[in-house]
Enzyme design. Structure first.
Site, PDB file in Angstrom:
ATOM      1  N   GLY A   1      15.825  13.563  19.768  1.00 52.03           N
ATOM      2  CA  GLY A   1      15.178  13.693  18.613  1.00 52.03           C
ATOM      3  C   GLY A   1      15.833  14.126  17.310  1.00 52.03           C
TER       4      GLY A   1
ATOM      5  N   GLU B   1      19.980  14.534  22.295  1.00 52.49           N
ATOM      6  CA  GLU B   1      20.751  13.198  21.386  1.00 52.49           C
ATOM      7  C   GLU B   1      20.071  13.350  20.351  1.00 52.49           C
ATOM      8  OE1 GLU B   1      20.322  10.291  19.796  1.00 52.49           O
ATOM      9  OE2 GLU B   1      19.801   9.057  21.380  1.00 52.49           O
TER      10      GLU B   1
ATOM     11  N   CYS C   1      18.590   5.548  17.031  1.00 53.01           N
ATOM     12  CA  CYS C   1      19.495   6.434  16.869  1.00 53.01           C
ATOM     13  C   CYS C   1      21.077   5.773  16.790  1.00 53.01           C
ATOM     14  CB  CYS C   1      19.606   7.253  17.991  1.00 53.01           C
ATOM     15  SG  CYS C   1      18.946   6.550  19.533  1.00 53.01           S
TER      16      CYS C   1
ATOM     17  N   GLU D   1      22.461  11.860   8.485  1.00 55.31           N
ATOM     18  CA  GLU D   1      21.613  10.713   9.097  1.00 55.31           C
ATOM     19  C   GLU D   1      20.218  10.513   8.408  1.00 55.31           C
ATOM     20  OE1 GLU D   1      19.716   8.777  13.206  1.00 55.31           O
ATOM     21  OE2 GLU D   1      19.640  11.048  12.809  1.00 55.31           O
TER      22      GLU D   1
END
Lengths: 525, 525
Positions: free
Chosen positions: A239, A263, A300, A391
């Protein structure tokens, strides 16, 4: 079917604050009321998991493998309801979800095969040396054992492969650990369907009901209570960075700290080397946009950063990428919240100093559609503003132009840890690639050549992990058979009577394992 | 010789607040002024370690093994000065220190052999499947890589085997990681001699000077600065629970959190099963006291807890142990501080509610001598007061009397994690042992039968680790070849050109490694 139940072992519970699924393609609210699991549900699920531990962790490899296969079979037996439910809860198309289901059951079956094979036990034997001087040596035998009950937090972006029966659950089961899943509220019906499939497999297999519980919910408190429960011994999470850091903090502050495998965040640099650009700049531009915009970039491993040495060939890449992106339709994103965060992140990049917009995708023609975005900055500007390396979850990427290969290396060396890095390279680029590799291998868990990072194979060699903050623990992977190792710990037995030893270590080798004896592998299968 | 220098790579530095060795047998202060390393020394050592990383981590296995052997040779070449220095700084006798030196160089040579053998690289290959439907599969290759520079904190109680060139340093070097040692102030001359041996081996082997630095000091700030340095990527520590927890906190709060492998605190329960007691209660009593008082009990695996079912046979054990202990002379402890903490811990146990004193050893006839102590309590009293299960470092132990084997199991189940548990058992005790084992294997890293926990072999199967708080990370061991794995992380290469791949993964297998190909081990050596 699903009815909004909380699954605590074999029991179904209702009650707790209700919540509803949202169809992101329309914003419509679903009809079934789901329920937030309570602190009492957490405690009961953890107590059951603890009670199930001894019998589940000592199953034979064959029995545990058969259970994993039963889970896979039960998931397939849900049929099309699983696909249509997931479509309505995530906005993802049928083909993608059918593929993801295939990956999910394939993953369970891969673990089943690897569990049977037994090398994960790492059975190691140093025999007694009664004649050794000045003192005899004892008989020492080591084997991997399950760590204990595991808490799993599914991801929004893979409602099957990284959720209730995803890689974390599959690898924890494979390692002999009971699992308590905190269900993701973005796909509650999908989650419950899969949870019921697992519960049915537990029952079919004659296992202790505590092997699996499913606690849906919308609150951070629920997840926090689960990680804080003293019976939980490890955590798997996929997440956001904020969510992962919060769980890491709770786990570190427990009376007994436990490992968290989170992660979290990665922008996955893609380096375009000069030879590759010279040979195929246009094709690279098109292919890059394909990877960037796939399912609205909600991976991701999405390529959120492209780095190259400025040149006319790079201009050709830019022109090609801009053209491809401009004609690319906005796609429904997973949740209203993810869409809002994407728009915010893109707006911040668009307004950042020194950042120019190369292209945007087509404007949205409905709610919660992400309009793709590609930006550019110089190496100097990128290095000067760490926010440019954060990100932006979705199809947003930034092209960073450097002057030399040394500047490319320096730019990557200053970045935080990443899941992947990709080199687009031709034979003439091998010297540059060799220069880059030492830096890349310190920064990432997987280095690709001439592909795109958005595909993650489930195999023995895969690493889906990387240095912080791409994950909380750069020694691990959450995809592939190595993921099991997160949930195992070694235990040594010294001079123990053969009949009392775990089967993996007994003299007769009843499980026919490959074992390391006196430091040498003895192959039995 | 030693002169109180700080070793930053190949440079010797003086300066910083001076401190002196203390001979614990007399309390006399040594003549050489040692110096506290400064924050600048930390930063310089870490910068050098970072600079050394690329070349050191990519050495061939043969070259790295040769370096480990060179360290061992250089330590032996110090000669008797190492033994006499350590004797004067620790109060430990010659025989013990000669044995410990043998263990230290033996450990370096064991790692050298294991490094050459190469299985630690875990080279894993999944070949491309270009014909696979619906999509081809890439070529995927995974290998273990060094994590980065490692900070090592030596222990006071093993001035050689768990100190400057001890297990943490040896395993970090074996894994390809440069090491910065925080020297323990209790044996500064010993530490400097070994540090100089390592530095000489670095020079002899033509390695980058940053492979090793040695920072002596007395302050927590020094250790804290080392763990906080962003170039440090993992920490090895052996010492107190408070010290370990402090380092864990610093590591967790870094911008990039890093793993801390801290070996902290354990009381190592010994269970006397009825058959063993019936057969040899007196012999067990004598042997137990031998293990308890060995070198004043200053072992992390010291048997600080004995658990048994009350019986006349247990009374025989108690009588035998009491007699043996009463005639046992007080021995010099490692430091004035350790001695003071021991006396305080023993006094607290002696005054605790429900605790009776079975026996004390002979009174001290000089400074810093620990007078051995054996206490007793009921199971109920022990479980009611968690303080009774706190480690008292030194030869102090508590006998806990239970009514049934179920009470023994329950008592252990409520304890914190331990390094070891020991069963004294005869053939007739196997049913009880089998009942105990599931609980023991969750609580400890090593389960012994019919031995005493104070010997720790350095082999492939050894686990010197255990659940929190015996260590900070129950997935690891600090002794044995498996200790290398703490300092490695997997990296996957996808479709990478063979010439650019790490040698371990190249098609020609130039290092002749055993590799896992398509999930099956292919044995090359």
């Amino acid at each position: 079917m699903f009815n909004g139940a909380i699954l605590v072992g074999a029991s179904e519970r209702q009650g707790g604050e209700p919540f509803f699924a949202i169809d992101p393609s329309t914003g419509a609210k679903g009809e079934v009321a789901f329920h937030n699991a309570s602190a009492a549900d957490v405690a009961d699920a953890c107590a059951l998991a603890d009670a199930a531990f001894e019998s589940f962790s000592t199953l034979t490899p064959d029995a545990r493998a058969a259970f994993l296969e039963a889970v896979a079979d039960r998931i397939m037996a849900i049929g099309d309801l699983l696909i249509t439910t997931a479509m309505s809860e995530t906005g993802l198309p049928r083909g993608r979800l059918e593929g993801e289901r295939g990956r999910t059951v394939g993953q369970l079956r891969l673990f089943a095969g690897y569990v049977r094979q037994g090398d994960w036990l790492d059975a190691t034997i140093d025999k007694a040396l009664p004649e050794r001087q000045p003192l005899p040596r004892s008989d020492l035998r080591r084997v991997n054992q399950s760590v204990g009950p595991v808490a799993v937090f599914g991801a929004s972006n893979f409602p099957l492969a990284f959720s209730v029966a995803g890689g974390d659950t599959a690898s924890a089961f494979a390692a002999g650990c009971p699992v308590v899943v905190k269900g993701h509220p973005a796909h509650p019906g999908t989650g419950e369907l899969v949870a019921r499939a697992i519960a049915a497999a537990v029952r079919d297999s004659g296992l202790h009901e505590g092997v699996f519980s499913y606690l849906p919910g919308t609150t951070n408190d629920l997840g926090g209570a689960l990680v804080a429960d003293p019976r939980i011994k490890a955590v798997g999470f996929t997440g956001s960075r904020g969510g992962g850091l919060a769980l890491m903090k709770i786990a570190a502050e427990r009376k007994e700290p436990i490992p968290v495998y989170a992660e979290m965040s990665s922008i996955n640099p893609v380096v375009l080397l000069p030879g590759a650009l010279a040979a195929r700049a246009e094709a690279l531009g098109t292919a890059f946009v394909g990877s960037l915009t796939l399912f609205s970039g909600q991976f991701c491993t999405n390529p959120g950063l492209v780095i190259a040495i400025d040149s006319p060939d790079l201009d050709r890449f830019v022109a090609s990428a801009a053209q491809a992106l401009s004609g690319n339709a906005a796609q429904v994103m997973l949740t209203p919240g993810i869409h809002a965060a994407y728009e915010k992140g893109v707006a911040a990049l668009a307004g950042a100093e020194g950042v120019t917009t190369i292209a945007r995708g087509m404007a949205a023609d409905g709610v919660h559609r992400g309009q793709h975005a590609l930006f550019a900055a110089s190496g100097e500007q990128f290095r000067a503003n760490p926010a440019l390396a954060h990100e932006v979850f979705g199809s947003s990427s930034i092209l960073v132009k450097c002057a030399t290969i040394e500047e490319v290396i320096d730019t990557i060396a200053r970045m935080e840890g990443q899941l992947t890095a990709t080199l687009q390279m031709d034979d003439g680029d091998q010297a540059d690639a060799a220069k880059l590799l030492p830096t890349l291998s310190r920064k990432v868990g997987r280095v690709l050549a001439n592909g795109w990072p958005t595909g993650v194979e489930v195999t023995h060699a895969m690493v889906h992990g990387g240095p912080f903050p791409s994950t909380s623990d750069g020694r691990s992977t959450s995809v592939g058979t190595l993921a099991m190792m997160r949930f195992l710990r070694p235990v040594c037995y010294q001079d123990m009577a053969d009949a009392v030893l775990p089967p993996a270590l007994q003299a007769a080798n009843p499980w026919k394992l490959n074992r390391r004896v006196e430091g040498r592998l003895e192959i039995a299968r």
